[in-house]
Each structure stands twice: as C-alpha cells, then as structure tokens.
Write an enzyme that holds these catalytic residues in place. Sequence first.
Site, PDB file in Angstrom:
ATOM      1  N   PRO A   1      -5.015   7.264  -2.393  1.00 46.65           N
ATOM      2  CA  PRO A   1      -5.666   5.964  -2.183  1.00 46.65           C
ATOM      3  C   PRO A   1      -5.405   5.371  -0.796  1.00 46.65           C
ATOM      4  CG  PRO A   1      -3.925   5.832  -3.860  1.00 46.65           C
ATOM      5  CD  PRO A   1      -4.062   7.267  -3.501  1.00 46.65           C
TER       6      PRO A   1
ATOM      7  N   ASP B 154       1.192   1.452  10.079  1.00 49.59           N
ATOM      8  CA  ASP B 154       1.934   2.709  10.206  1.00 49.59           C
ATOM      9  C   ASP B 154       1.854   3.428   8.861  1.00 49.59           C
ATOM     10  OD1 ASP B 154       3.550   4.730  11.077  1.00 49.59           O
ATOM     11  OD2 ASP B 154       5.415   3.608  10.827  1.00 49.59           O
TER      12      ASP B 154
HETATM   13  N1  SPD Z   1       4.554   6.836   9.647  1.00 49.24           N
HETATM   14  C1  SPD Z   1       3.287   7.386   9.301  1.00 49.24           C
HETATM   15  C2  SPD Z   1       2.804   8.232  10.425  1.00 49.24           C
HETATM   16  C3  SPD Z   1       1.759   9.158  10.000  1.00 49.24           C
HETATM   17  C4  SPD Z   1       1.705  10.271  10.948  1.00 49.24           C
HETATM   18  N2  SPD Z   1       1.341  11.415  10.290  1.00 49.24           N
HETATM   19  C5  SPD Z   1       1.706  12.545  11.012  1.00 49.24           C
HETATM   20  C6  SPD Z   1       1.334  13.837  10.375  1.00 49.24           C
HETATM   21  C7  SPD Z   1       1.595  14.935  11.357  1.00 49.24           C
HETATM   22  N3  SPD Z   1       1.241  16.200  10.867  1.00 49.24           N
END
Ligand code: SPD
Length: 300
Positions: free
Chosen positions: A164, A155
């Site tokens: 990075p 996640d």
């Molecule tokens: N918890 C990290 C999830 C990453 C999702 N990114 C979403 C960006 C949407 N613009």
Amino acid sequence: MEWRYEPITPGLSYACAIRRVVHVGSTLYQDVELVETEPFGMCLVLDGKIQSAESDEFIYHESLVHPALISHPRPESVCIAGGGEGSTAREVLRHSSVKRLVMVDLDEELVRICRKHLTGFHQGAFDDPRLQVCFDDIRSFLLSYPDYFDVIILDLPDPMKDNPTALLYTLNFYKILRARLKPGGMLVTQAGPATLLNHQEVFTAIYNTLKLVFPKVVPYTVHVDSFGETWGFVFASFGTSPLNLSVEQVNSNLLHDGVGGLRCYDGIQHQGLFSLPRYLRSSLHNEERVITEQTPVFVY
Ligand code: SPD
C-alpha cells in the site's frame, strides 16, 4: 562466502557479500533483515531491498534533507513520513532553527528494532526533545493533524507491487501534503532509482505528478553505492527553488543554521545534485504519466 542478490531492473541484479545476519523477521507490515555486508557494513533491508547502509547512508540522508531545509528561510516545524531508522531525523535535527520535528512511521516494531540495533544510524536522534514519533498511517495522520509544517520530508519505502506504500506516491496524497504546508512551505520526497536503465519506473512520473500540485518542482539525484544505482529525489514548493542558491549561499545557510558534521553535502555538492544529464532532463520533460490511485507506479 555467502552472497546476497538484489534485483535492480529486469535482467540486472547486484550481489553483495554477507558477513553475518543480525536479524531476520517480519513485522505487521514488512519483512525486516539486518545484515552485515562486506562492502557496506550493517544494512537495513526491507522487503528484500537495502534501505540504508552503515557505510553510505549519509549520502542518501544528507541529500534528502539539507537541500530543502537550507532553501527555507527558517524551517521551524518539520514532518518526516517514514524514516524508521532515524537517520533522516538525525539530519533534520542538525538544524538549530528546527523547534518541532514530527516523525510518522506506520511500523512501531521496525522503529524499535532500528533504535536497538542501528545506533550508529540514528546517533541518539530519538532522544532529542524536539522529536515526536507517531506510529500511524501518514495519510490519516495528516488528515486529522491540527497544525501545519514548514517542510515535509517523504522518506518512504519504494512503491512496490502489492504494497500500500504505492498509494503514497499519488496525486491525491500530494494534494493532502500541500494542504498541510504553511505558506512558503516545501516538500521533498525520495523518488526511486534514476539510472539510465530505470529512471522511468517511478522517478519521472513522481516529478510529473508533483508538477500538477506545486508551482515549483525540481528533480535531483545522487549516486548511492549500496543501492547499486543512482537515486532520485524531487523537491516541490510554492515558488522557492534550491536552484537559485550559489555555492556560497548554501554554505552560509548551513553555517547560519548551525549545521555541522556533514560528510557529503555542501555548496559544491549542492550544484552537483541538481546538475542532471541530458537524457534525464529530456525524459523528465517528456513524461506524461500522472500517478493516481487507479494508476500507481512500481519499482522493479
Ligand atoms: N528510507 C527509505 C529509502 C528508500 C530507498 N530505497 C532504496 C532501495 C535500493 N535498492
């Protein structure tokens, strides 16, 4: 009214009305904002991108976690890489089979901010005795970790230029993850935007790279309003596939593992997650890029 703009893809941004700004700052690793928005309530914004919104984070987090956990016959040990706001941990801990959950996030200050301000997101997950939180770089953590996991969940923030984190979406890192899985283990990663306009930024390349490391790799998507787009995920395993599960099997696996309180995911939604449109199936099939340290990919 104040508006917040977030870039989606070249030539396209979406605008969101702001009610109030709760926190603005920078940790050692990233810019962090907590903003209360008109349409989505409280939002966690990292490096200018919404990561989680009060109104619909359940859609993203339930979709990230449960397809993998119910595909495993008995997920006892789980690792989350990232997931600072605690919602991914919250979803994993709904499973009564889970005995040990290790969450590895680089950013201790971010987790402290989320723990304090985003109680509706983590819902006390940080107090669950099964959860161990480690503040470390996931790559070095796994290289020295003495044990193995049934399920690993990535996640992570999106791979962005000059960050990075992009190196955690590479062939080399996926091989490290494979080596930390138990026999029958599985991996799921958030895999970037998956709309018609931008699914070739990172989604198709992540799928293609994981296919070089795991015998079974399955892409899926869900629409998340607060991201302004449909989002991609990729599941990978040594052979097990979530595609073989019927509506009844998914519902029965959830029930059997004591999972309650879901608002998005169930047997019917499971079939929807894995039903991709033709243009996406064809792009995934035709993708040839392999993501290495030398050729990382980035979201816009
Ligand atoms: N918890 C990290 C999830 C990453 C999702 N990114 C979403 C960006 C949407 N613009």
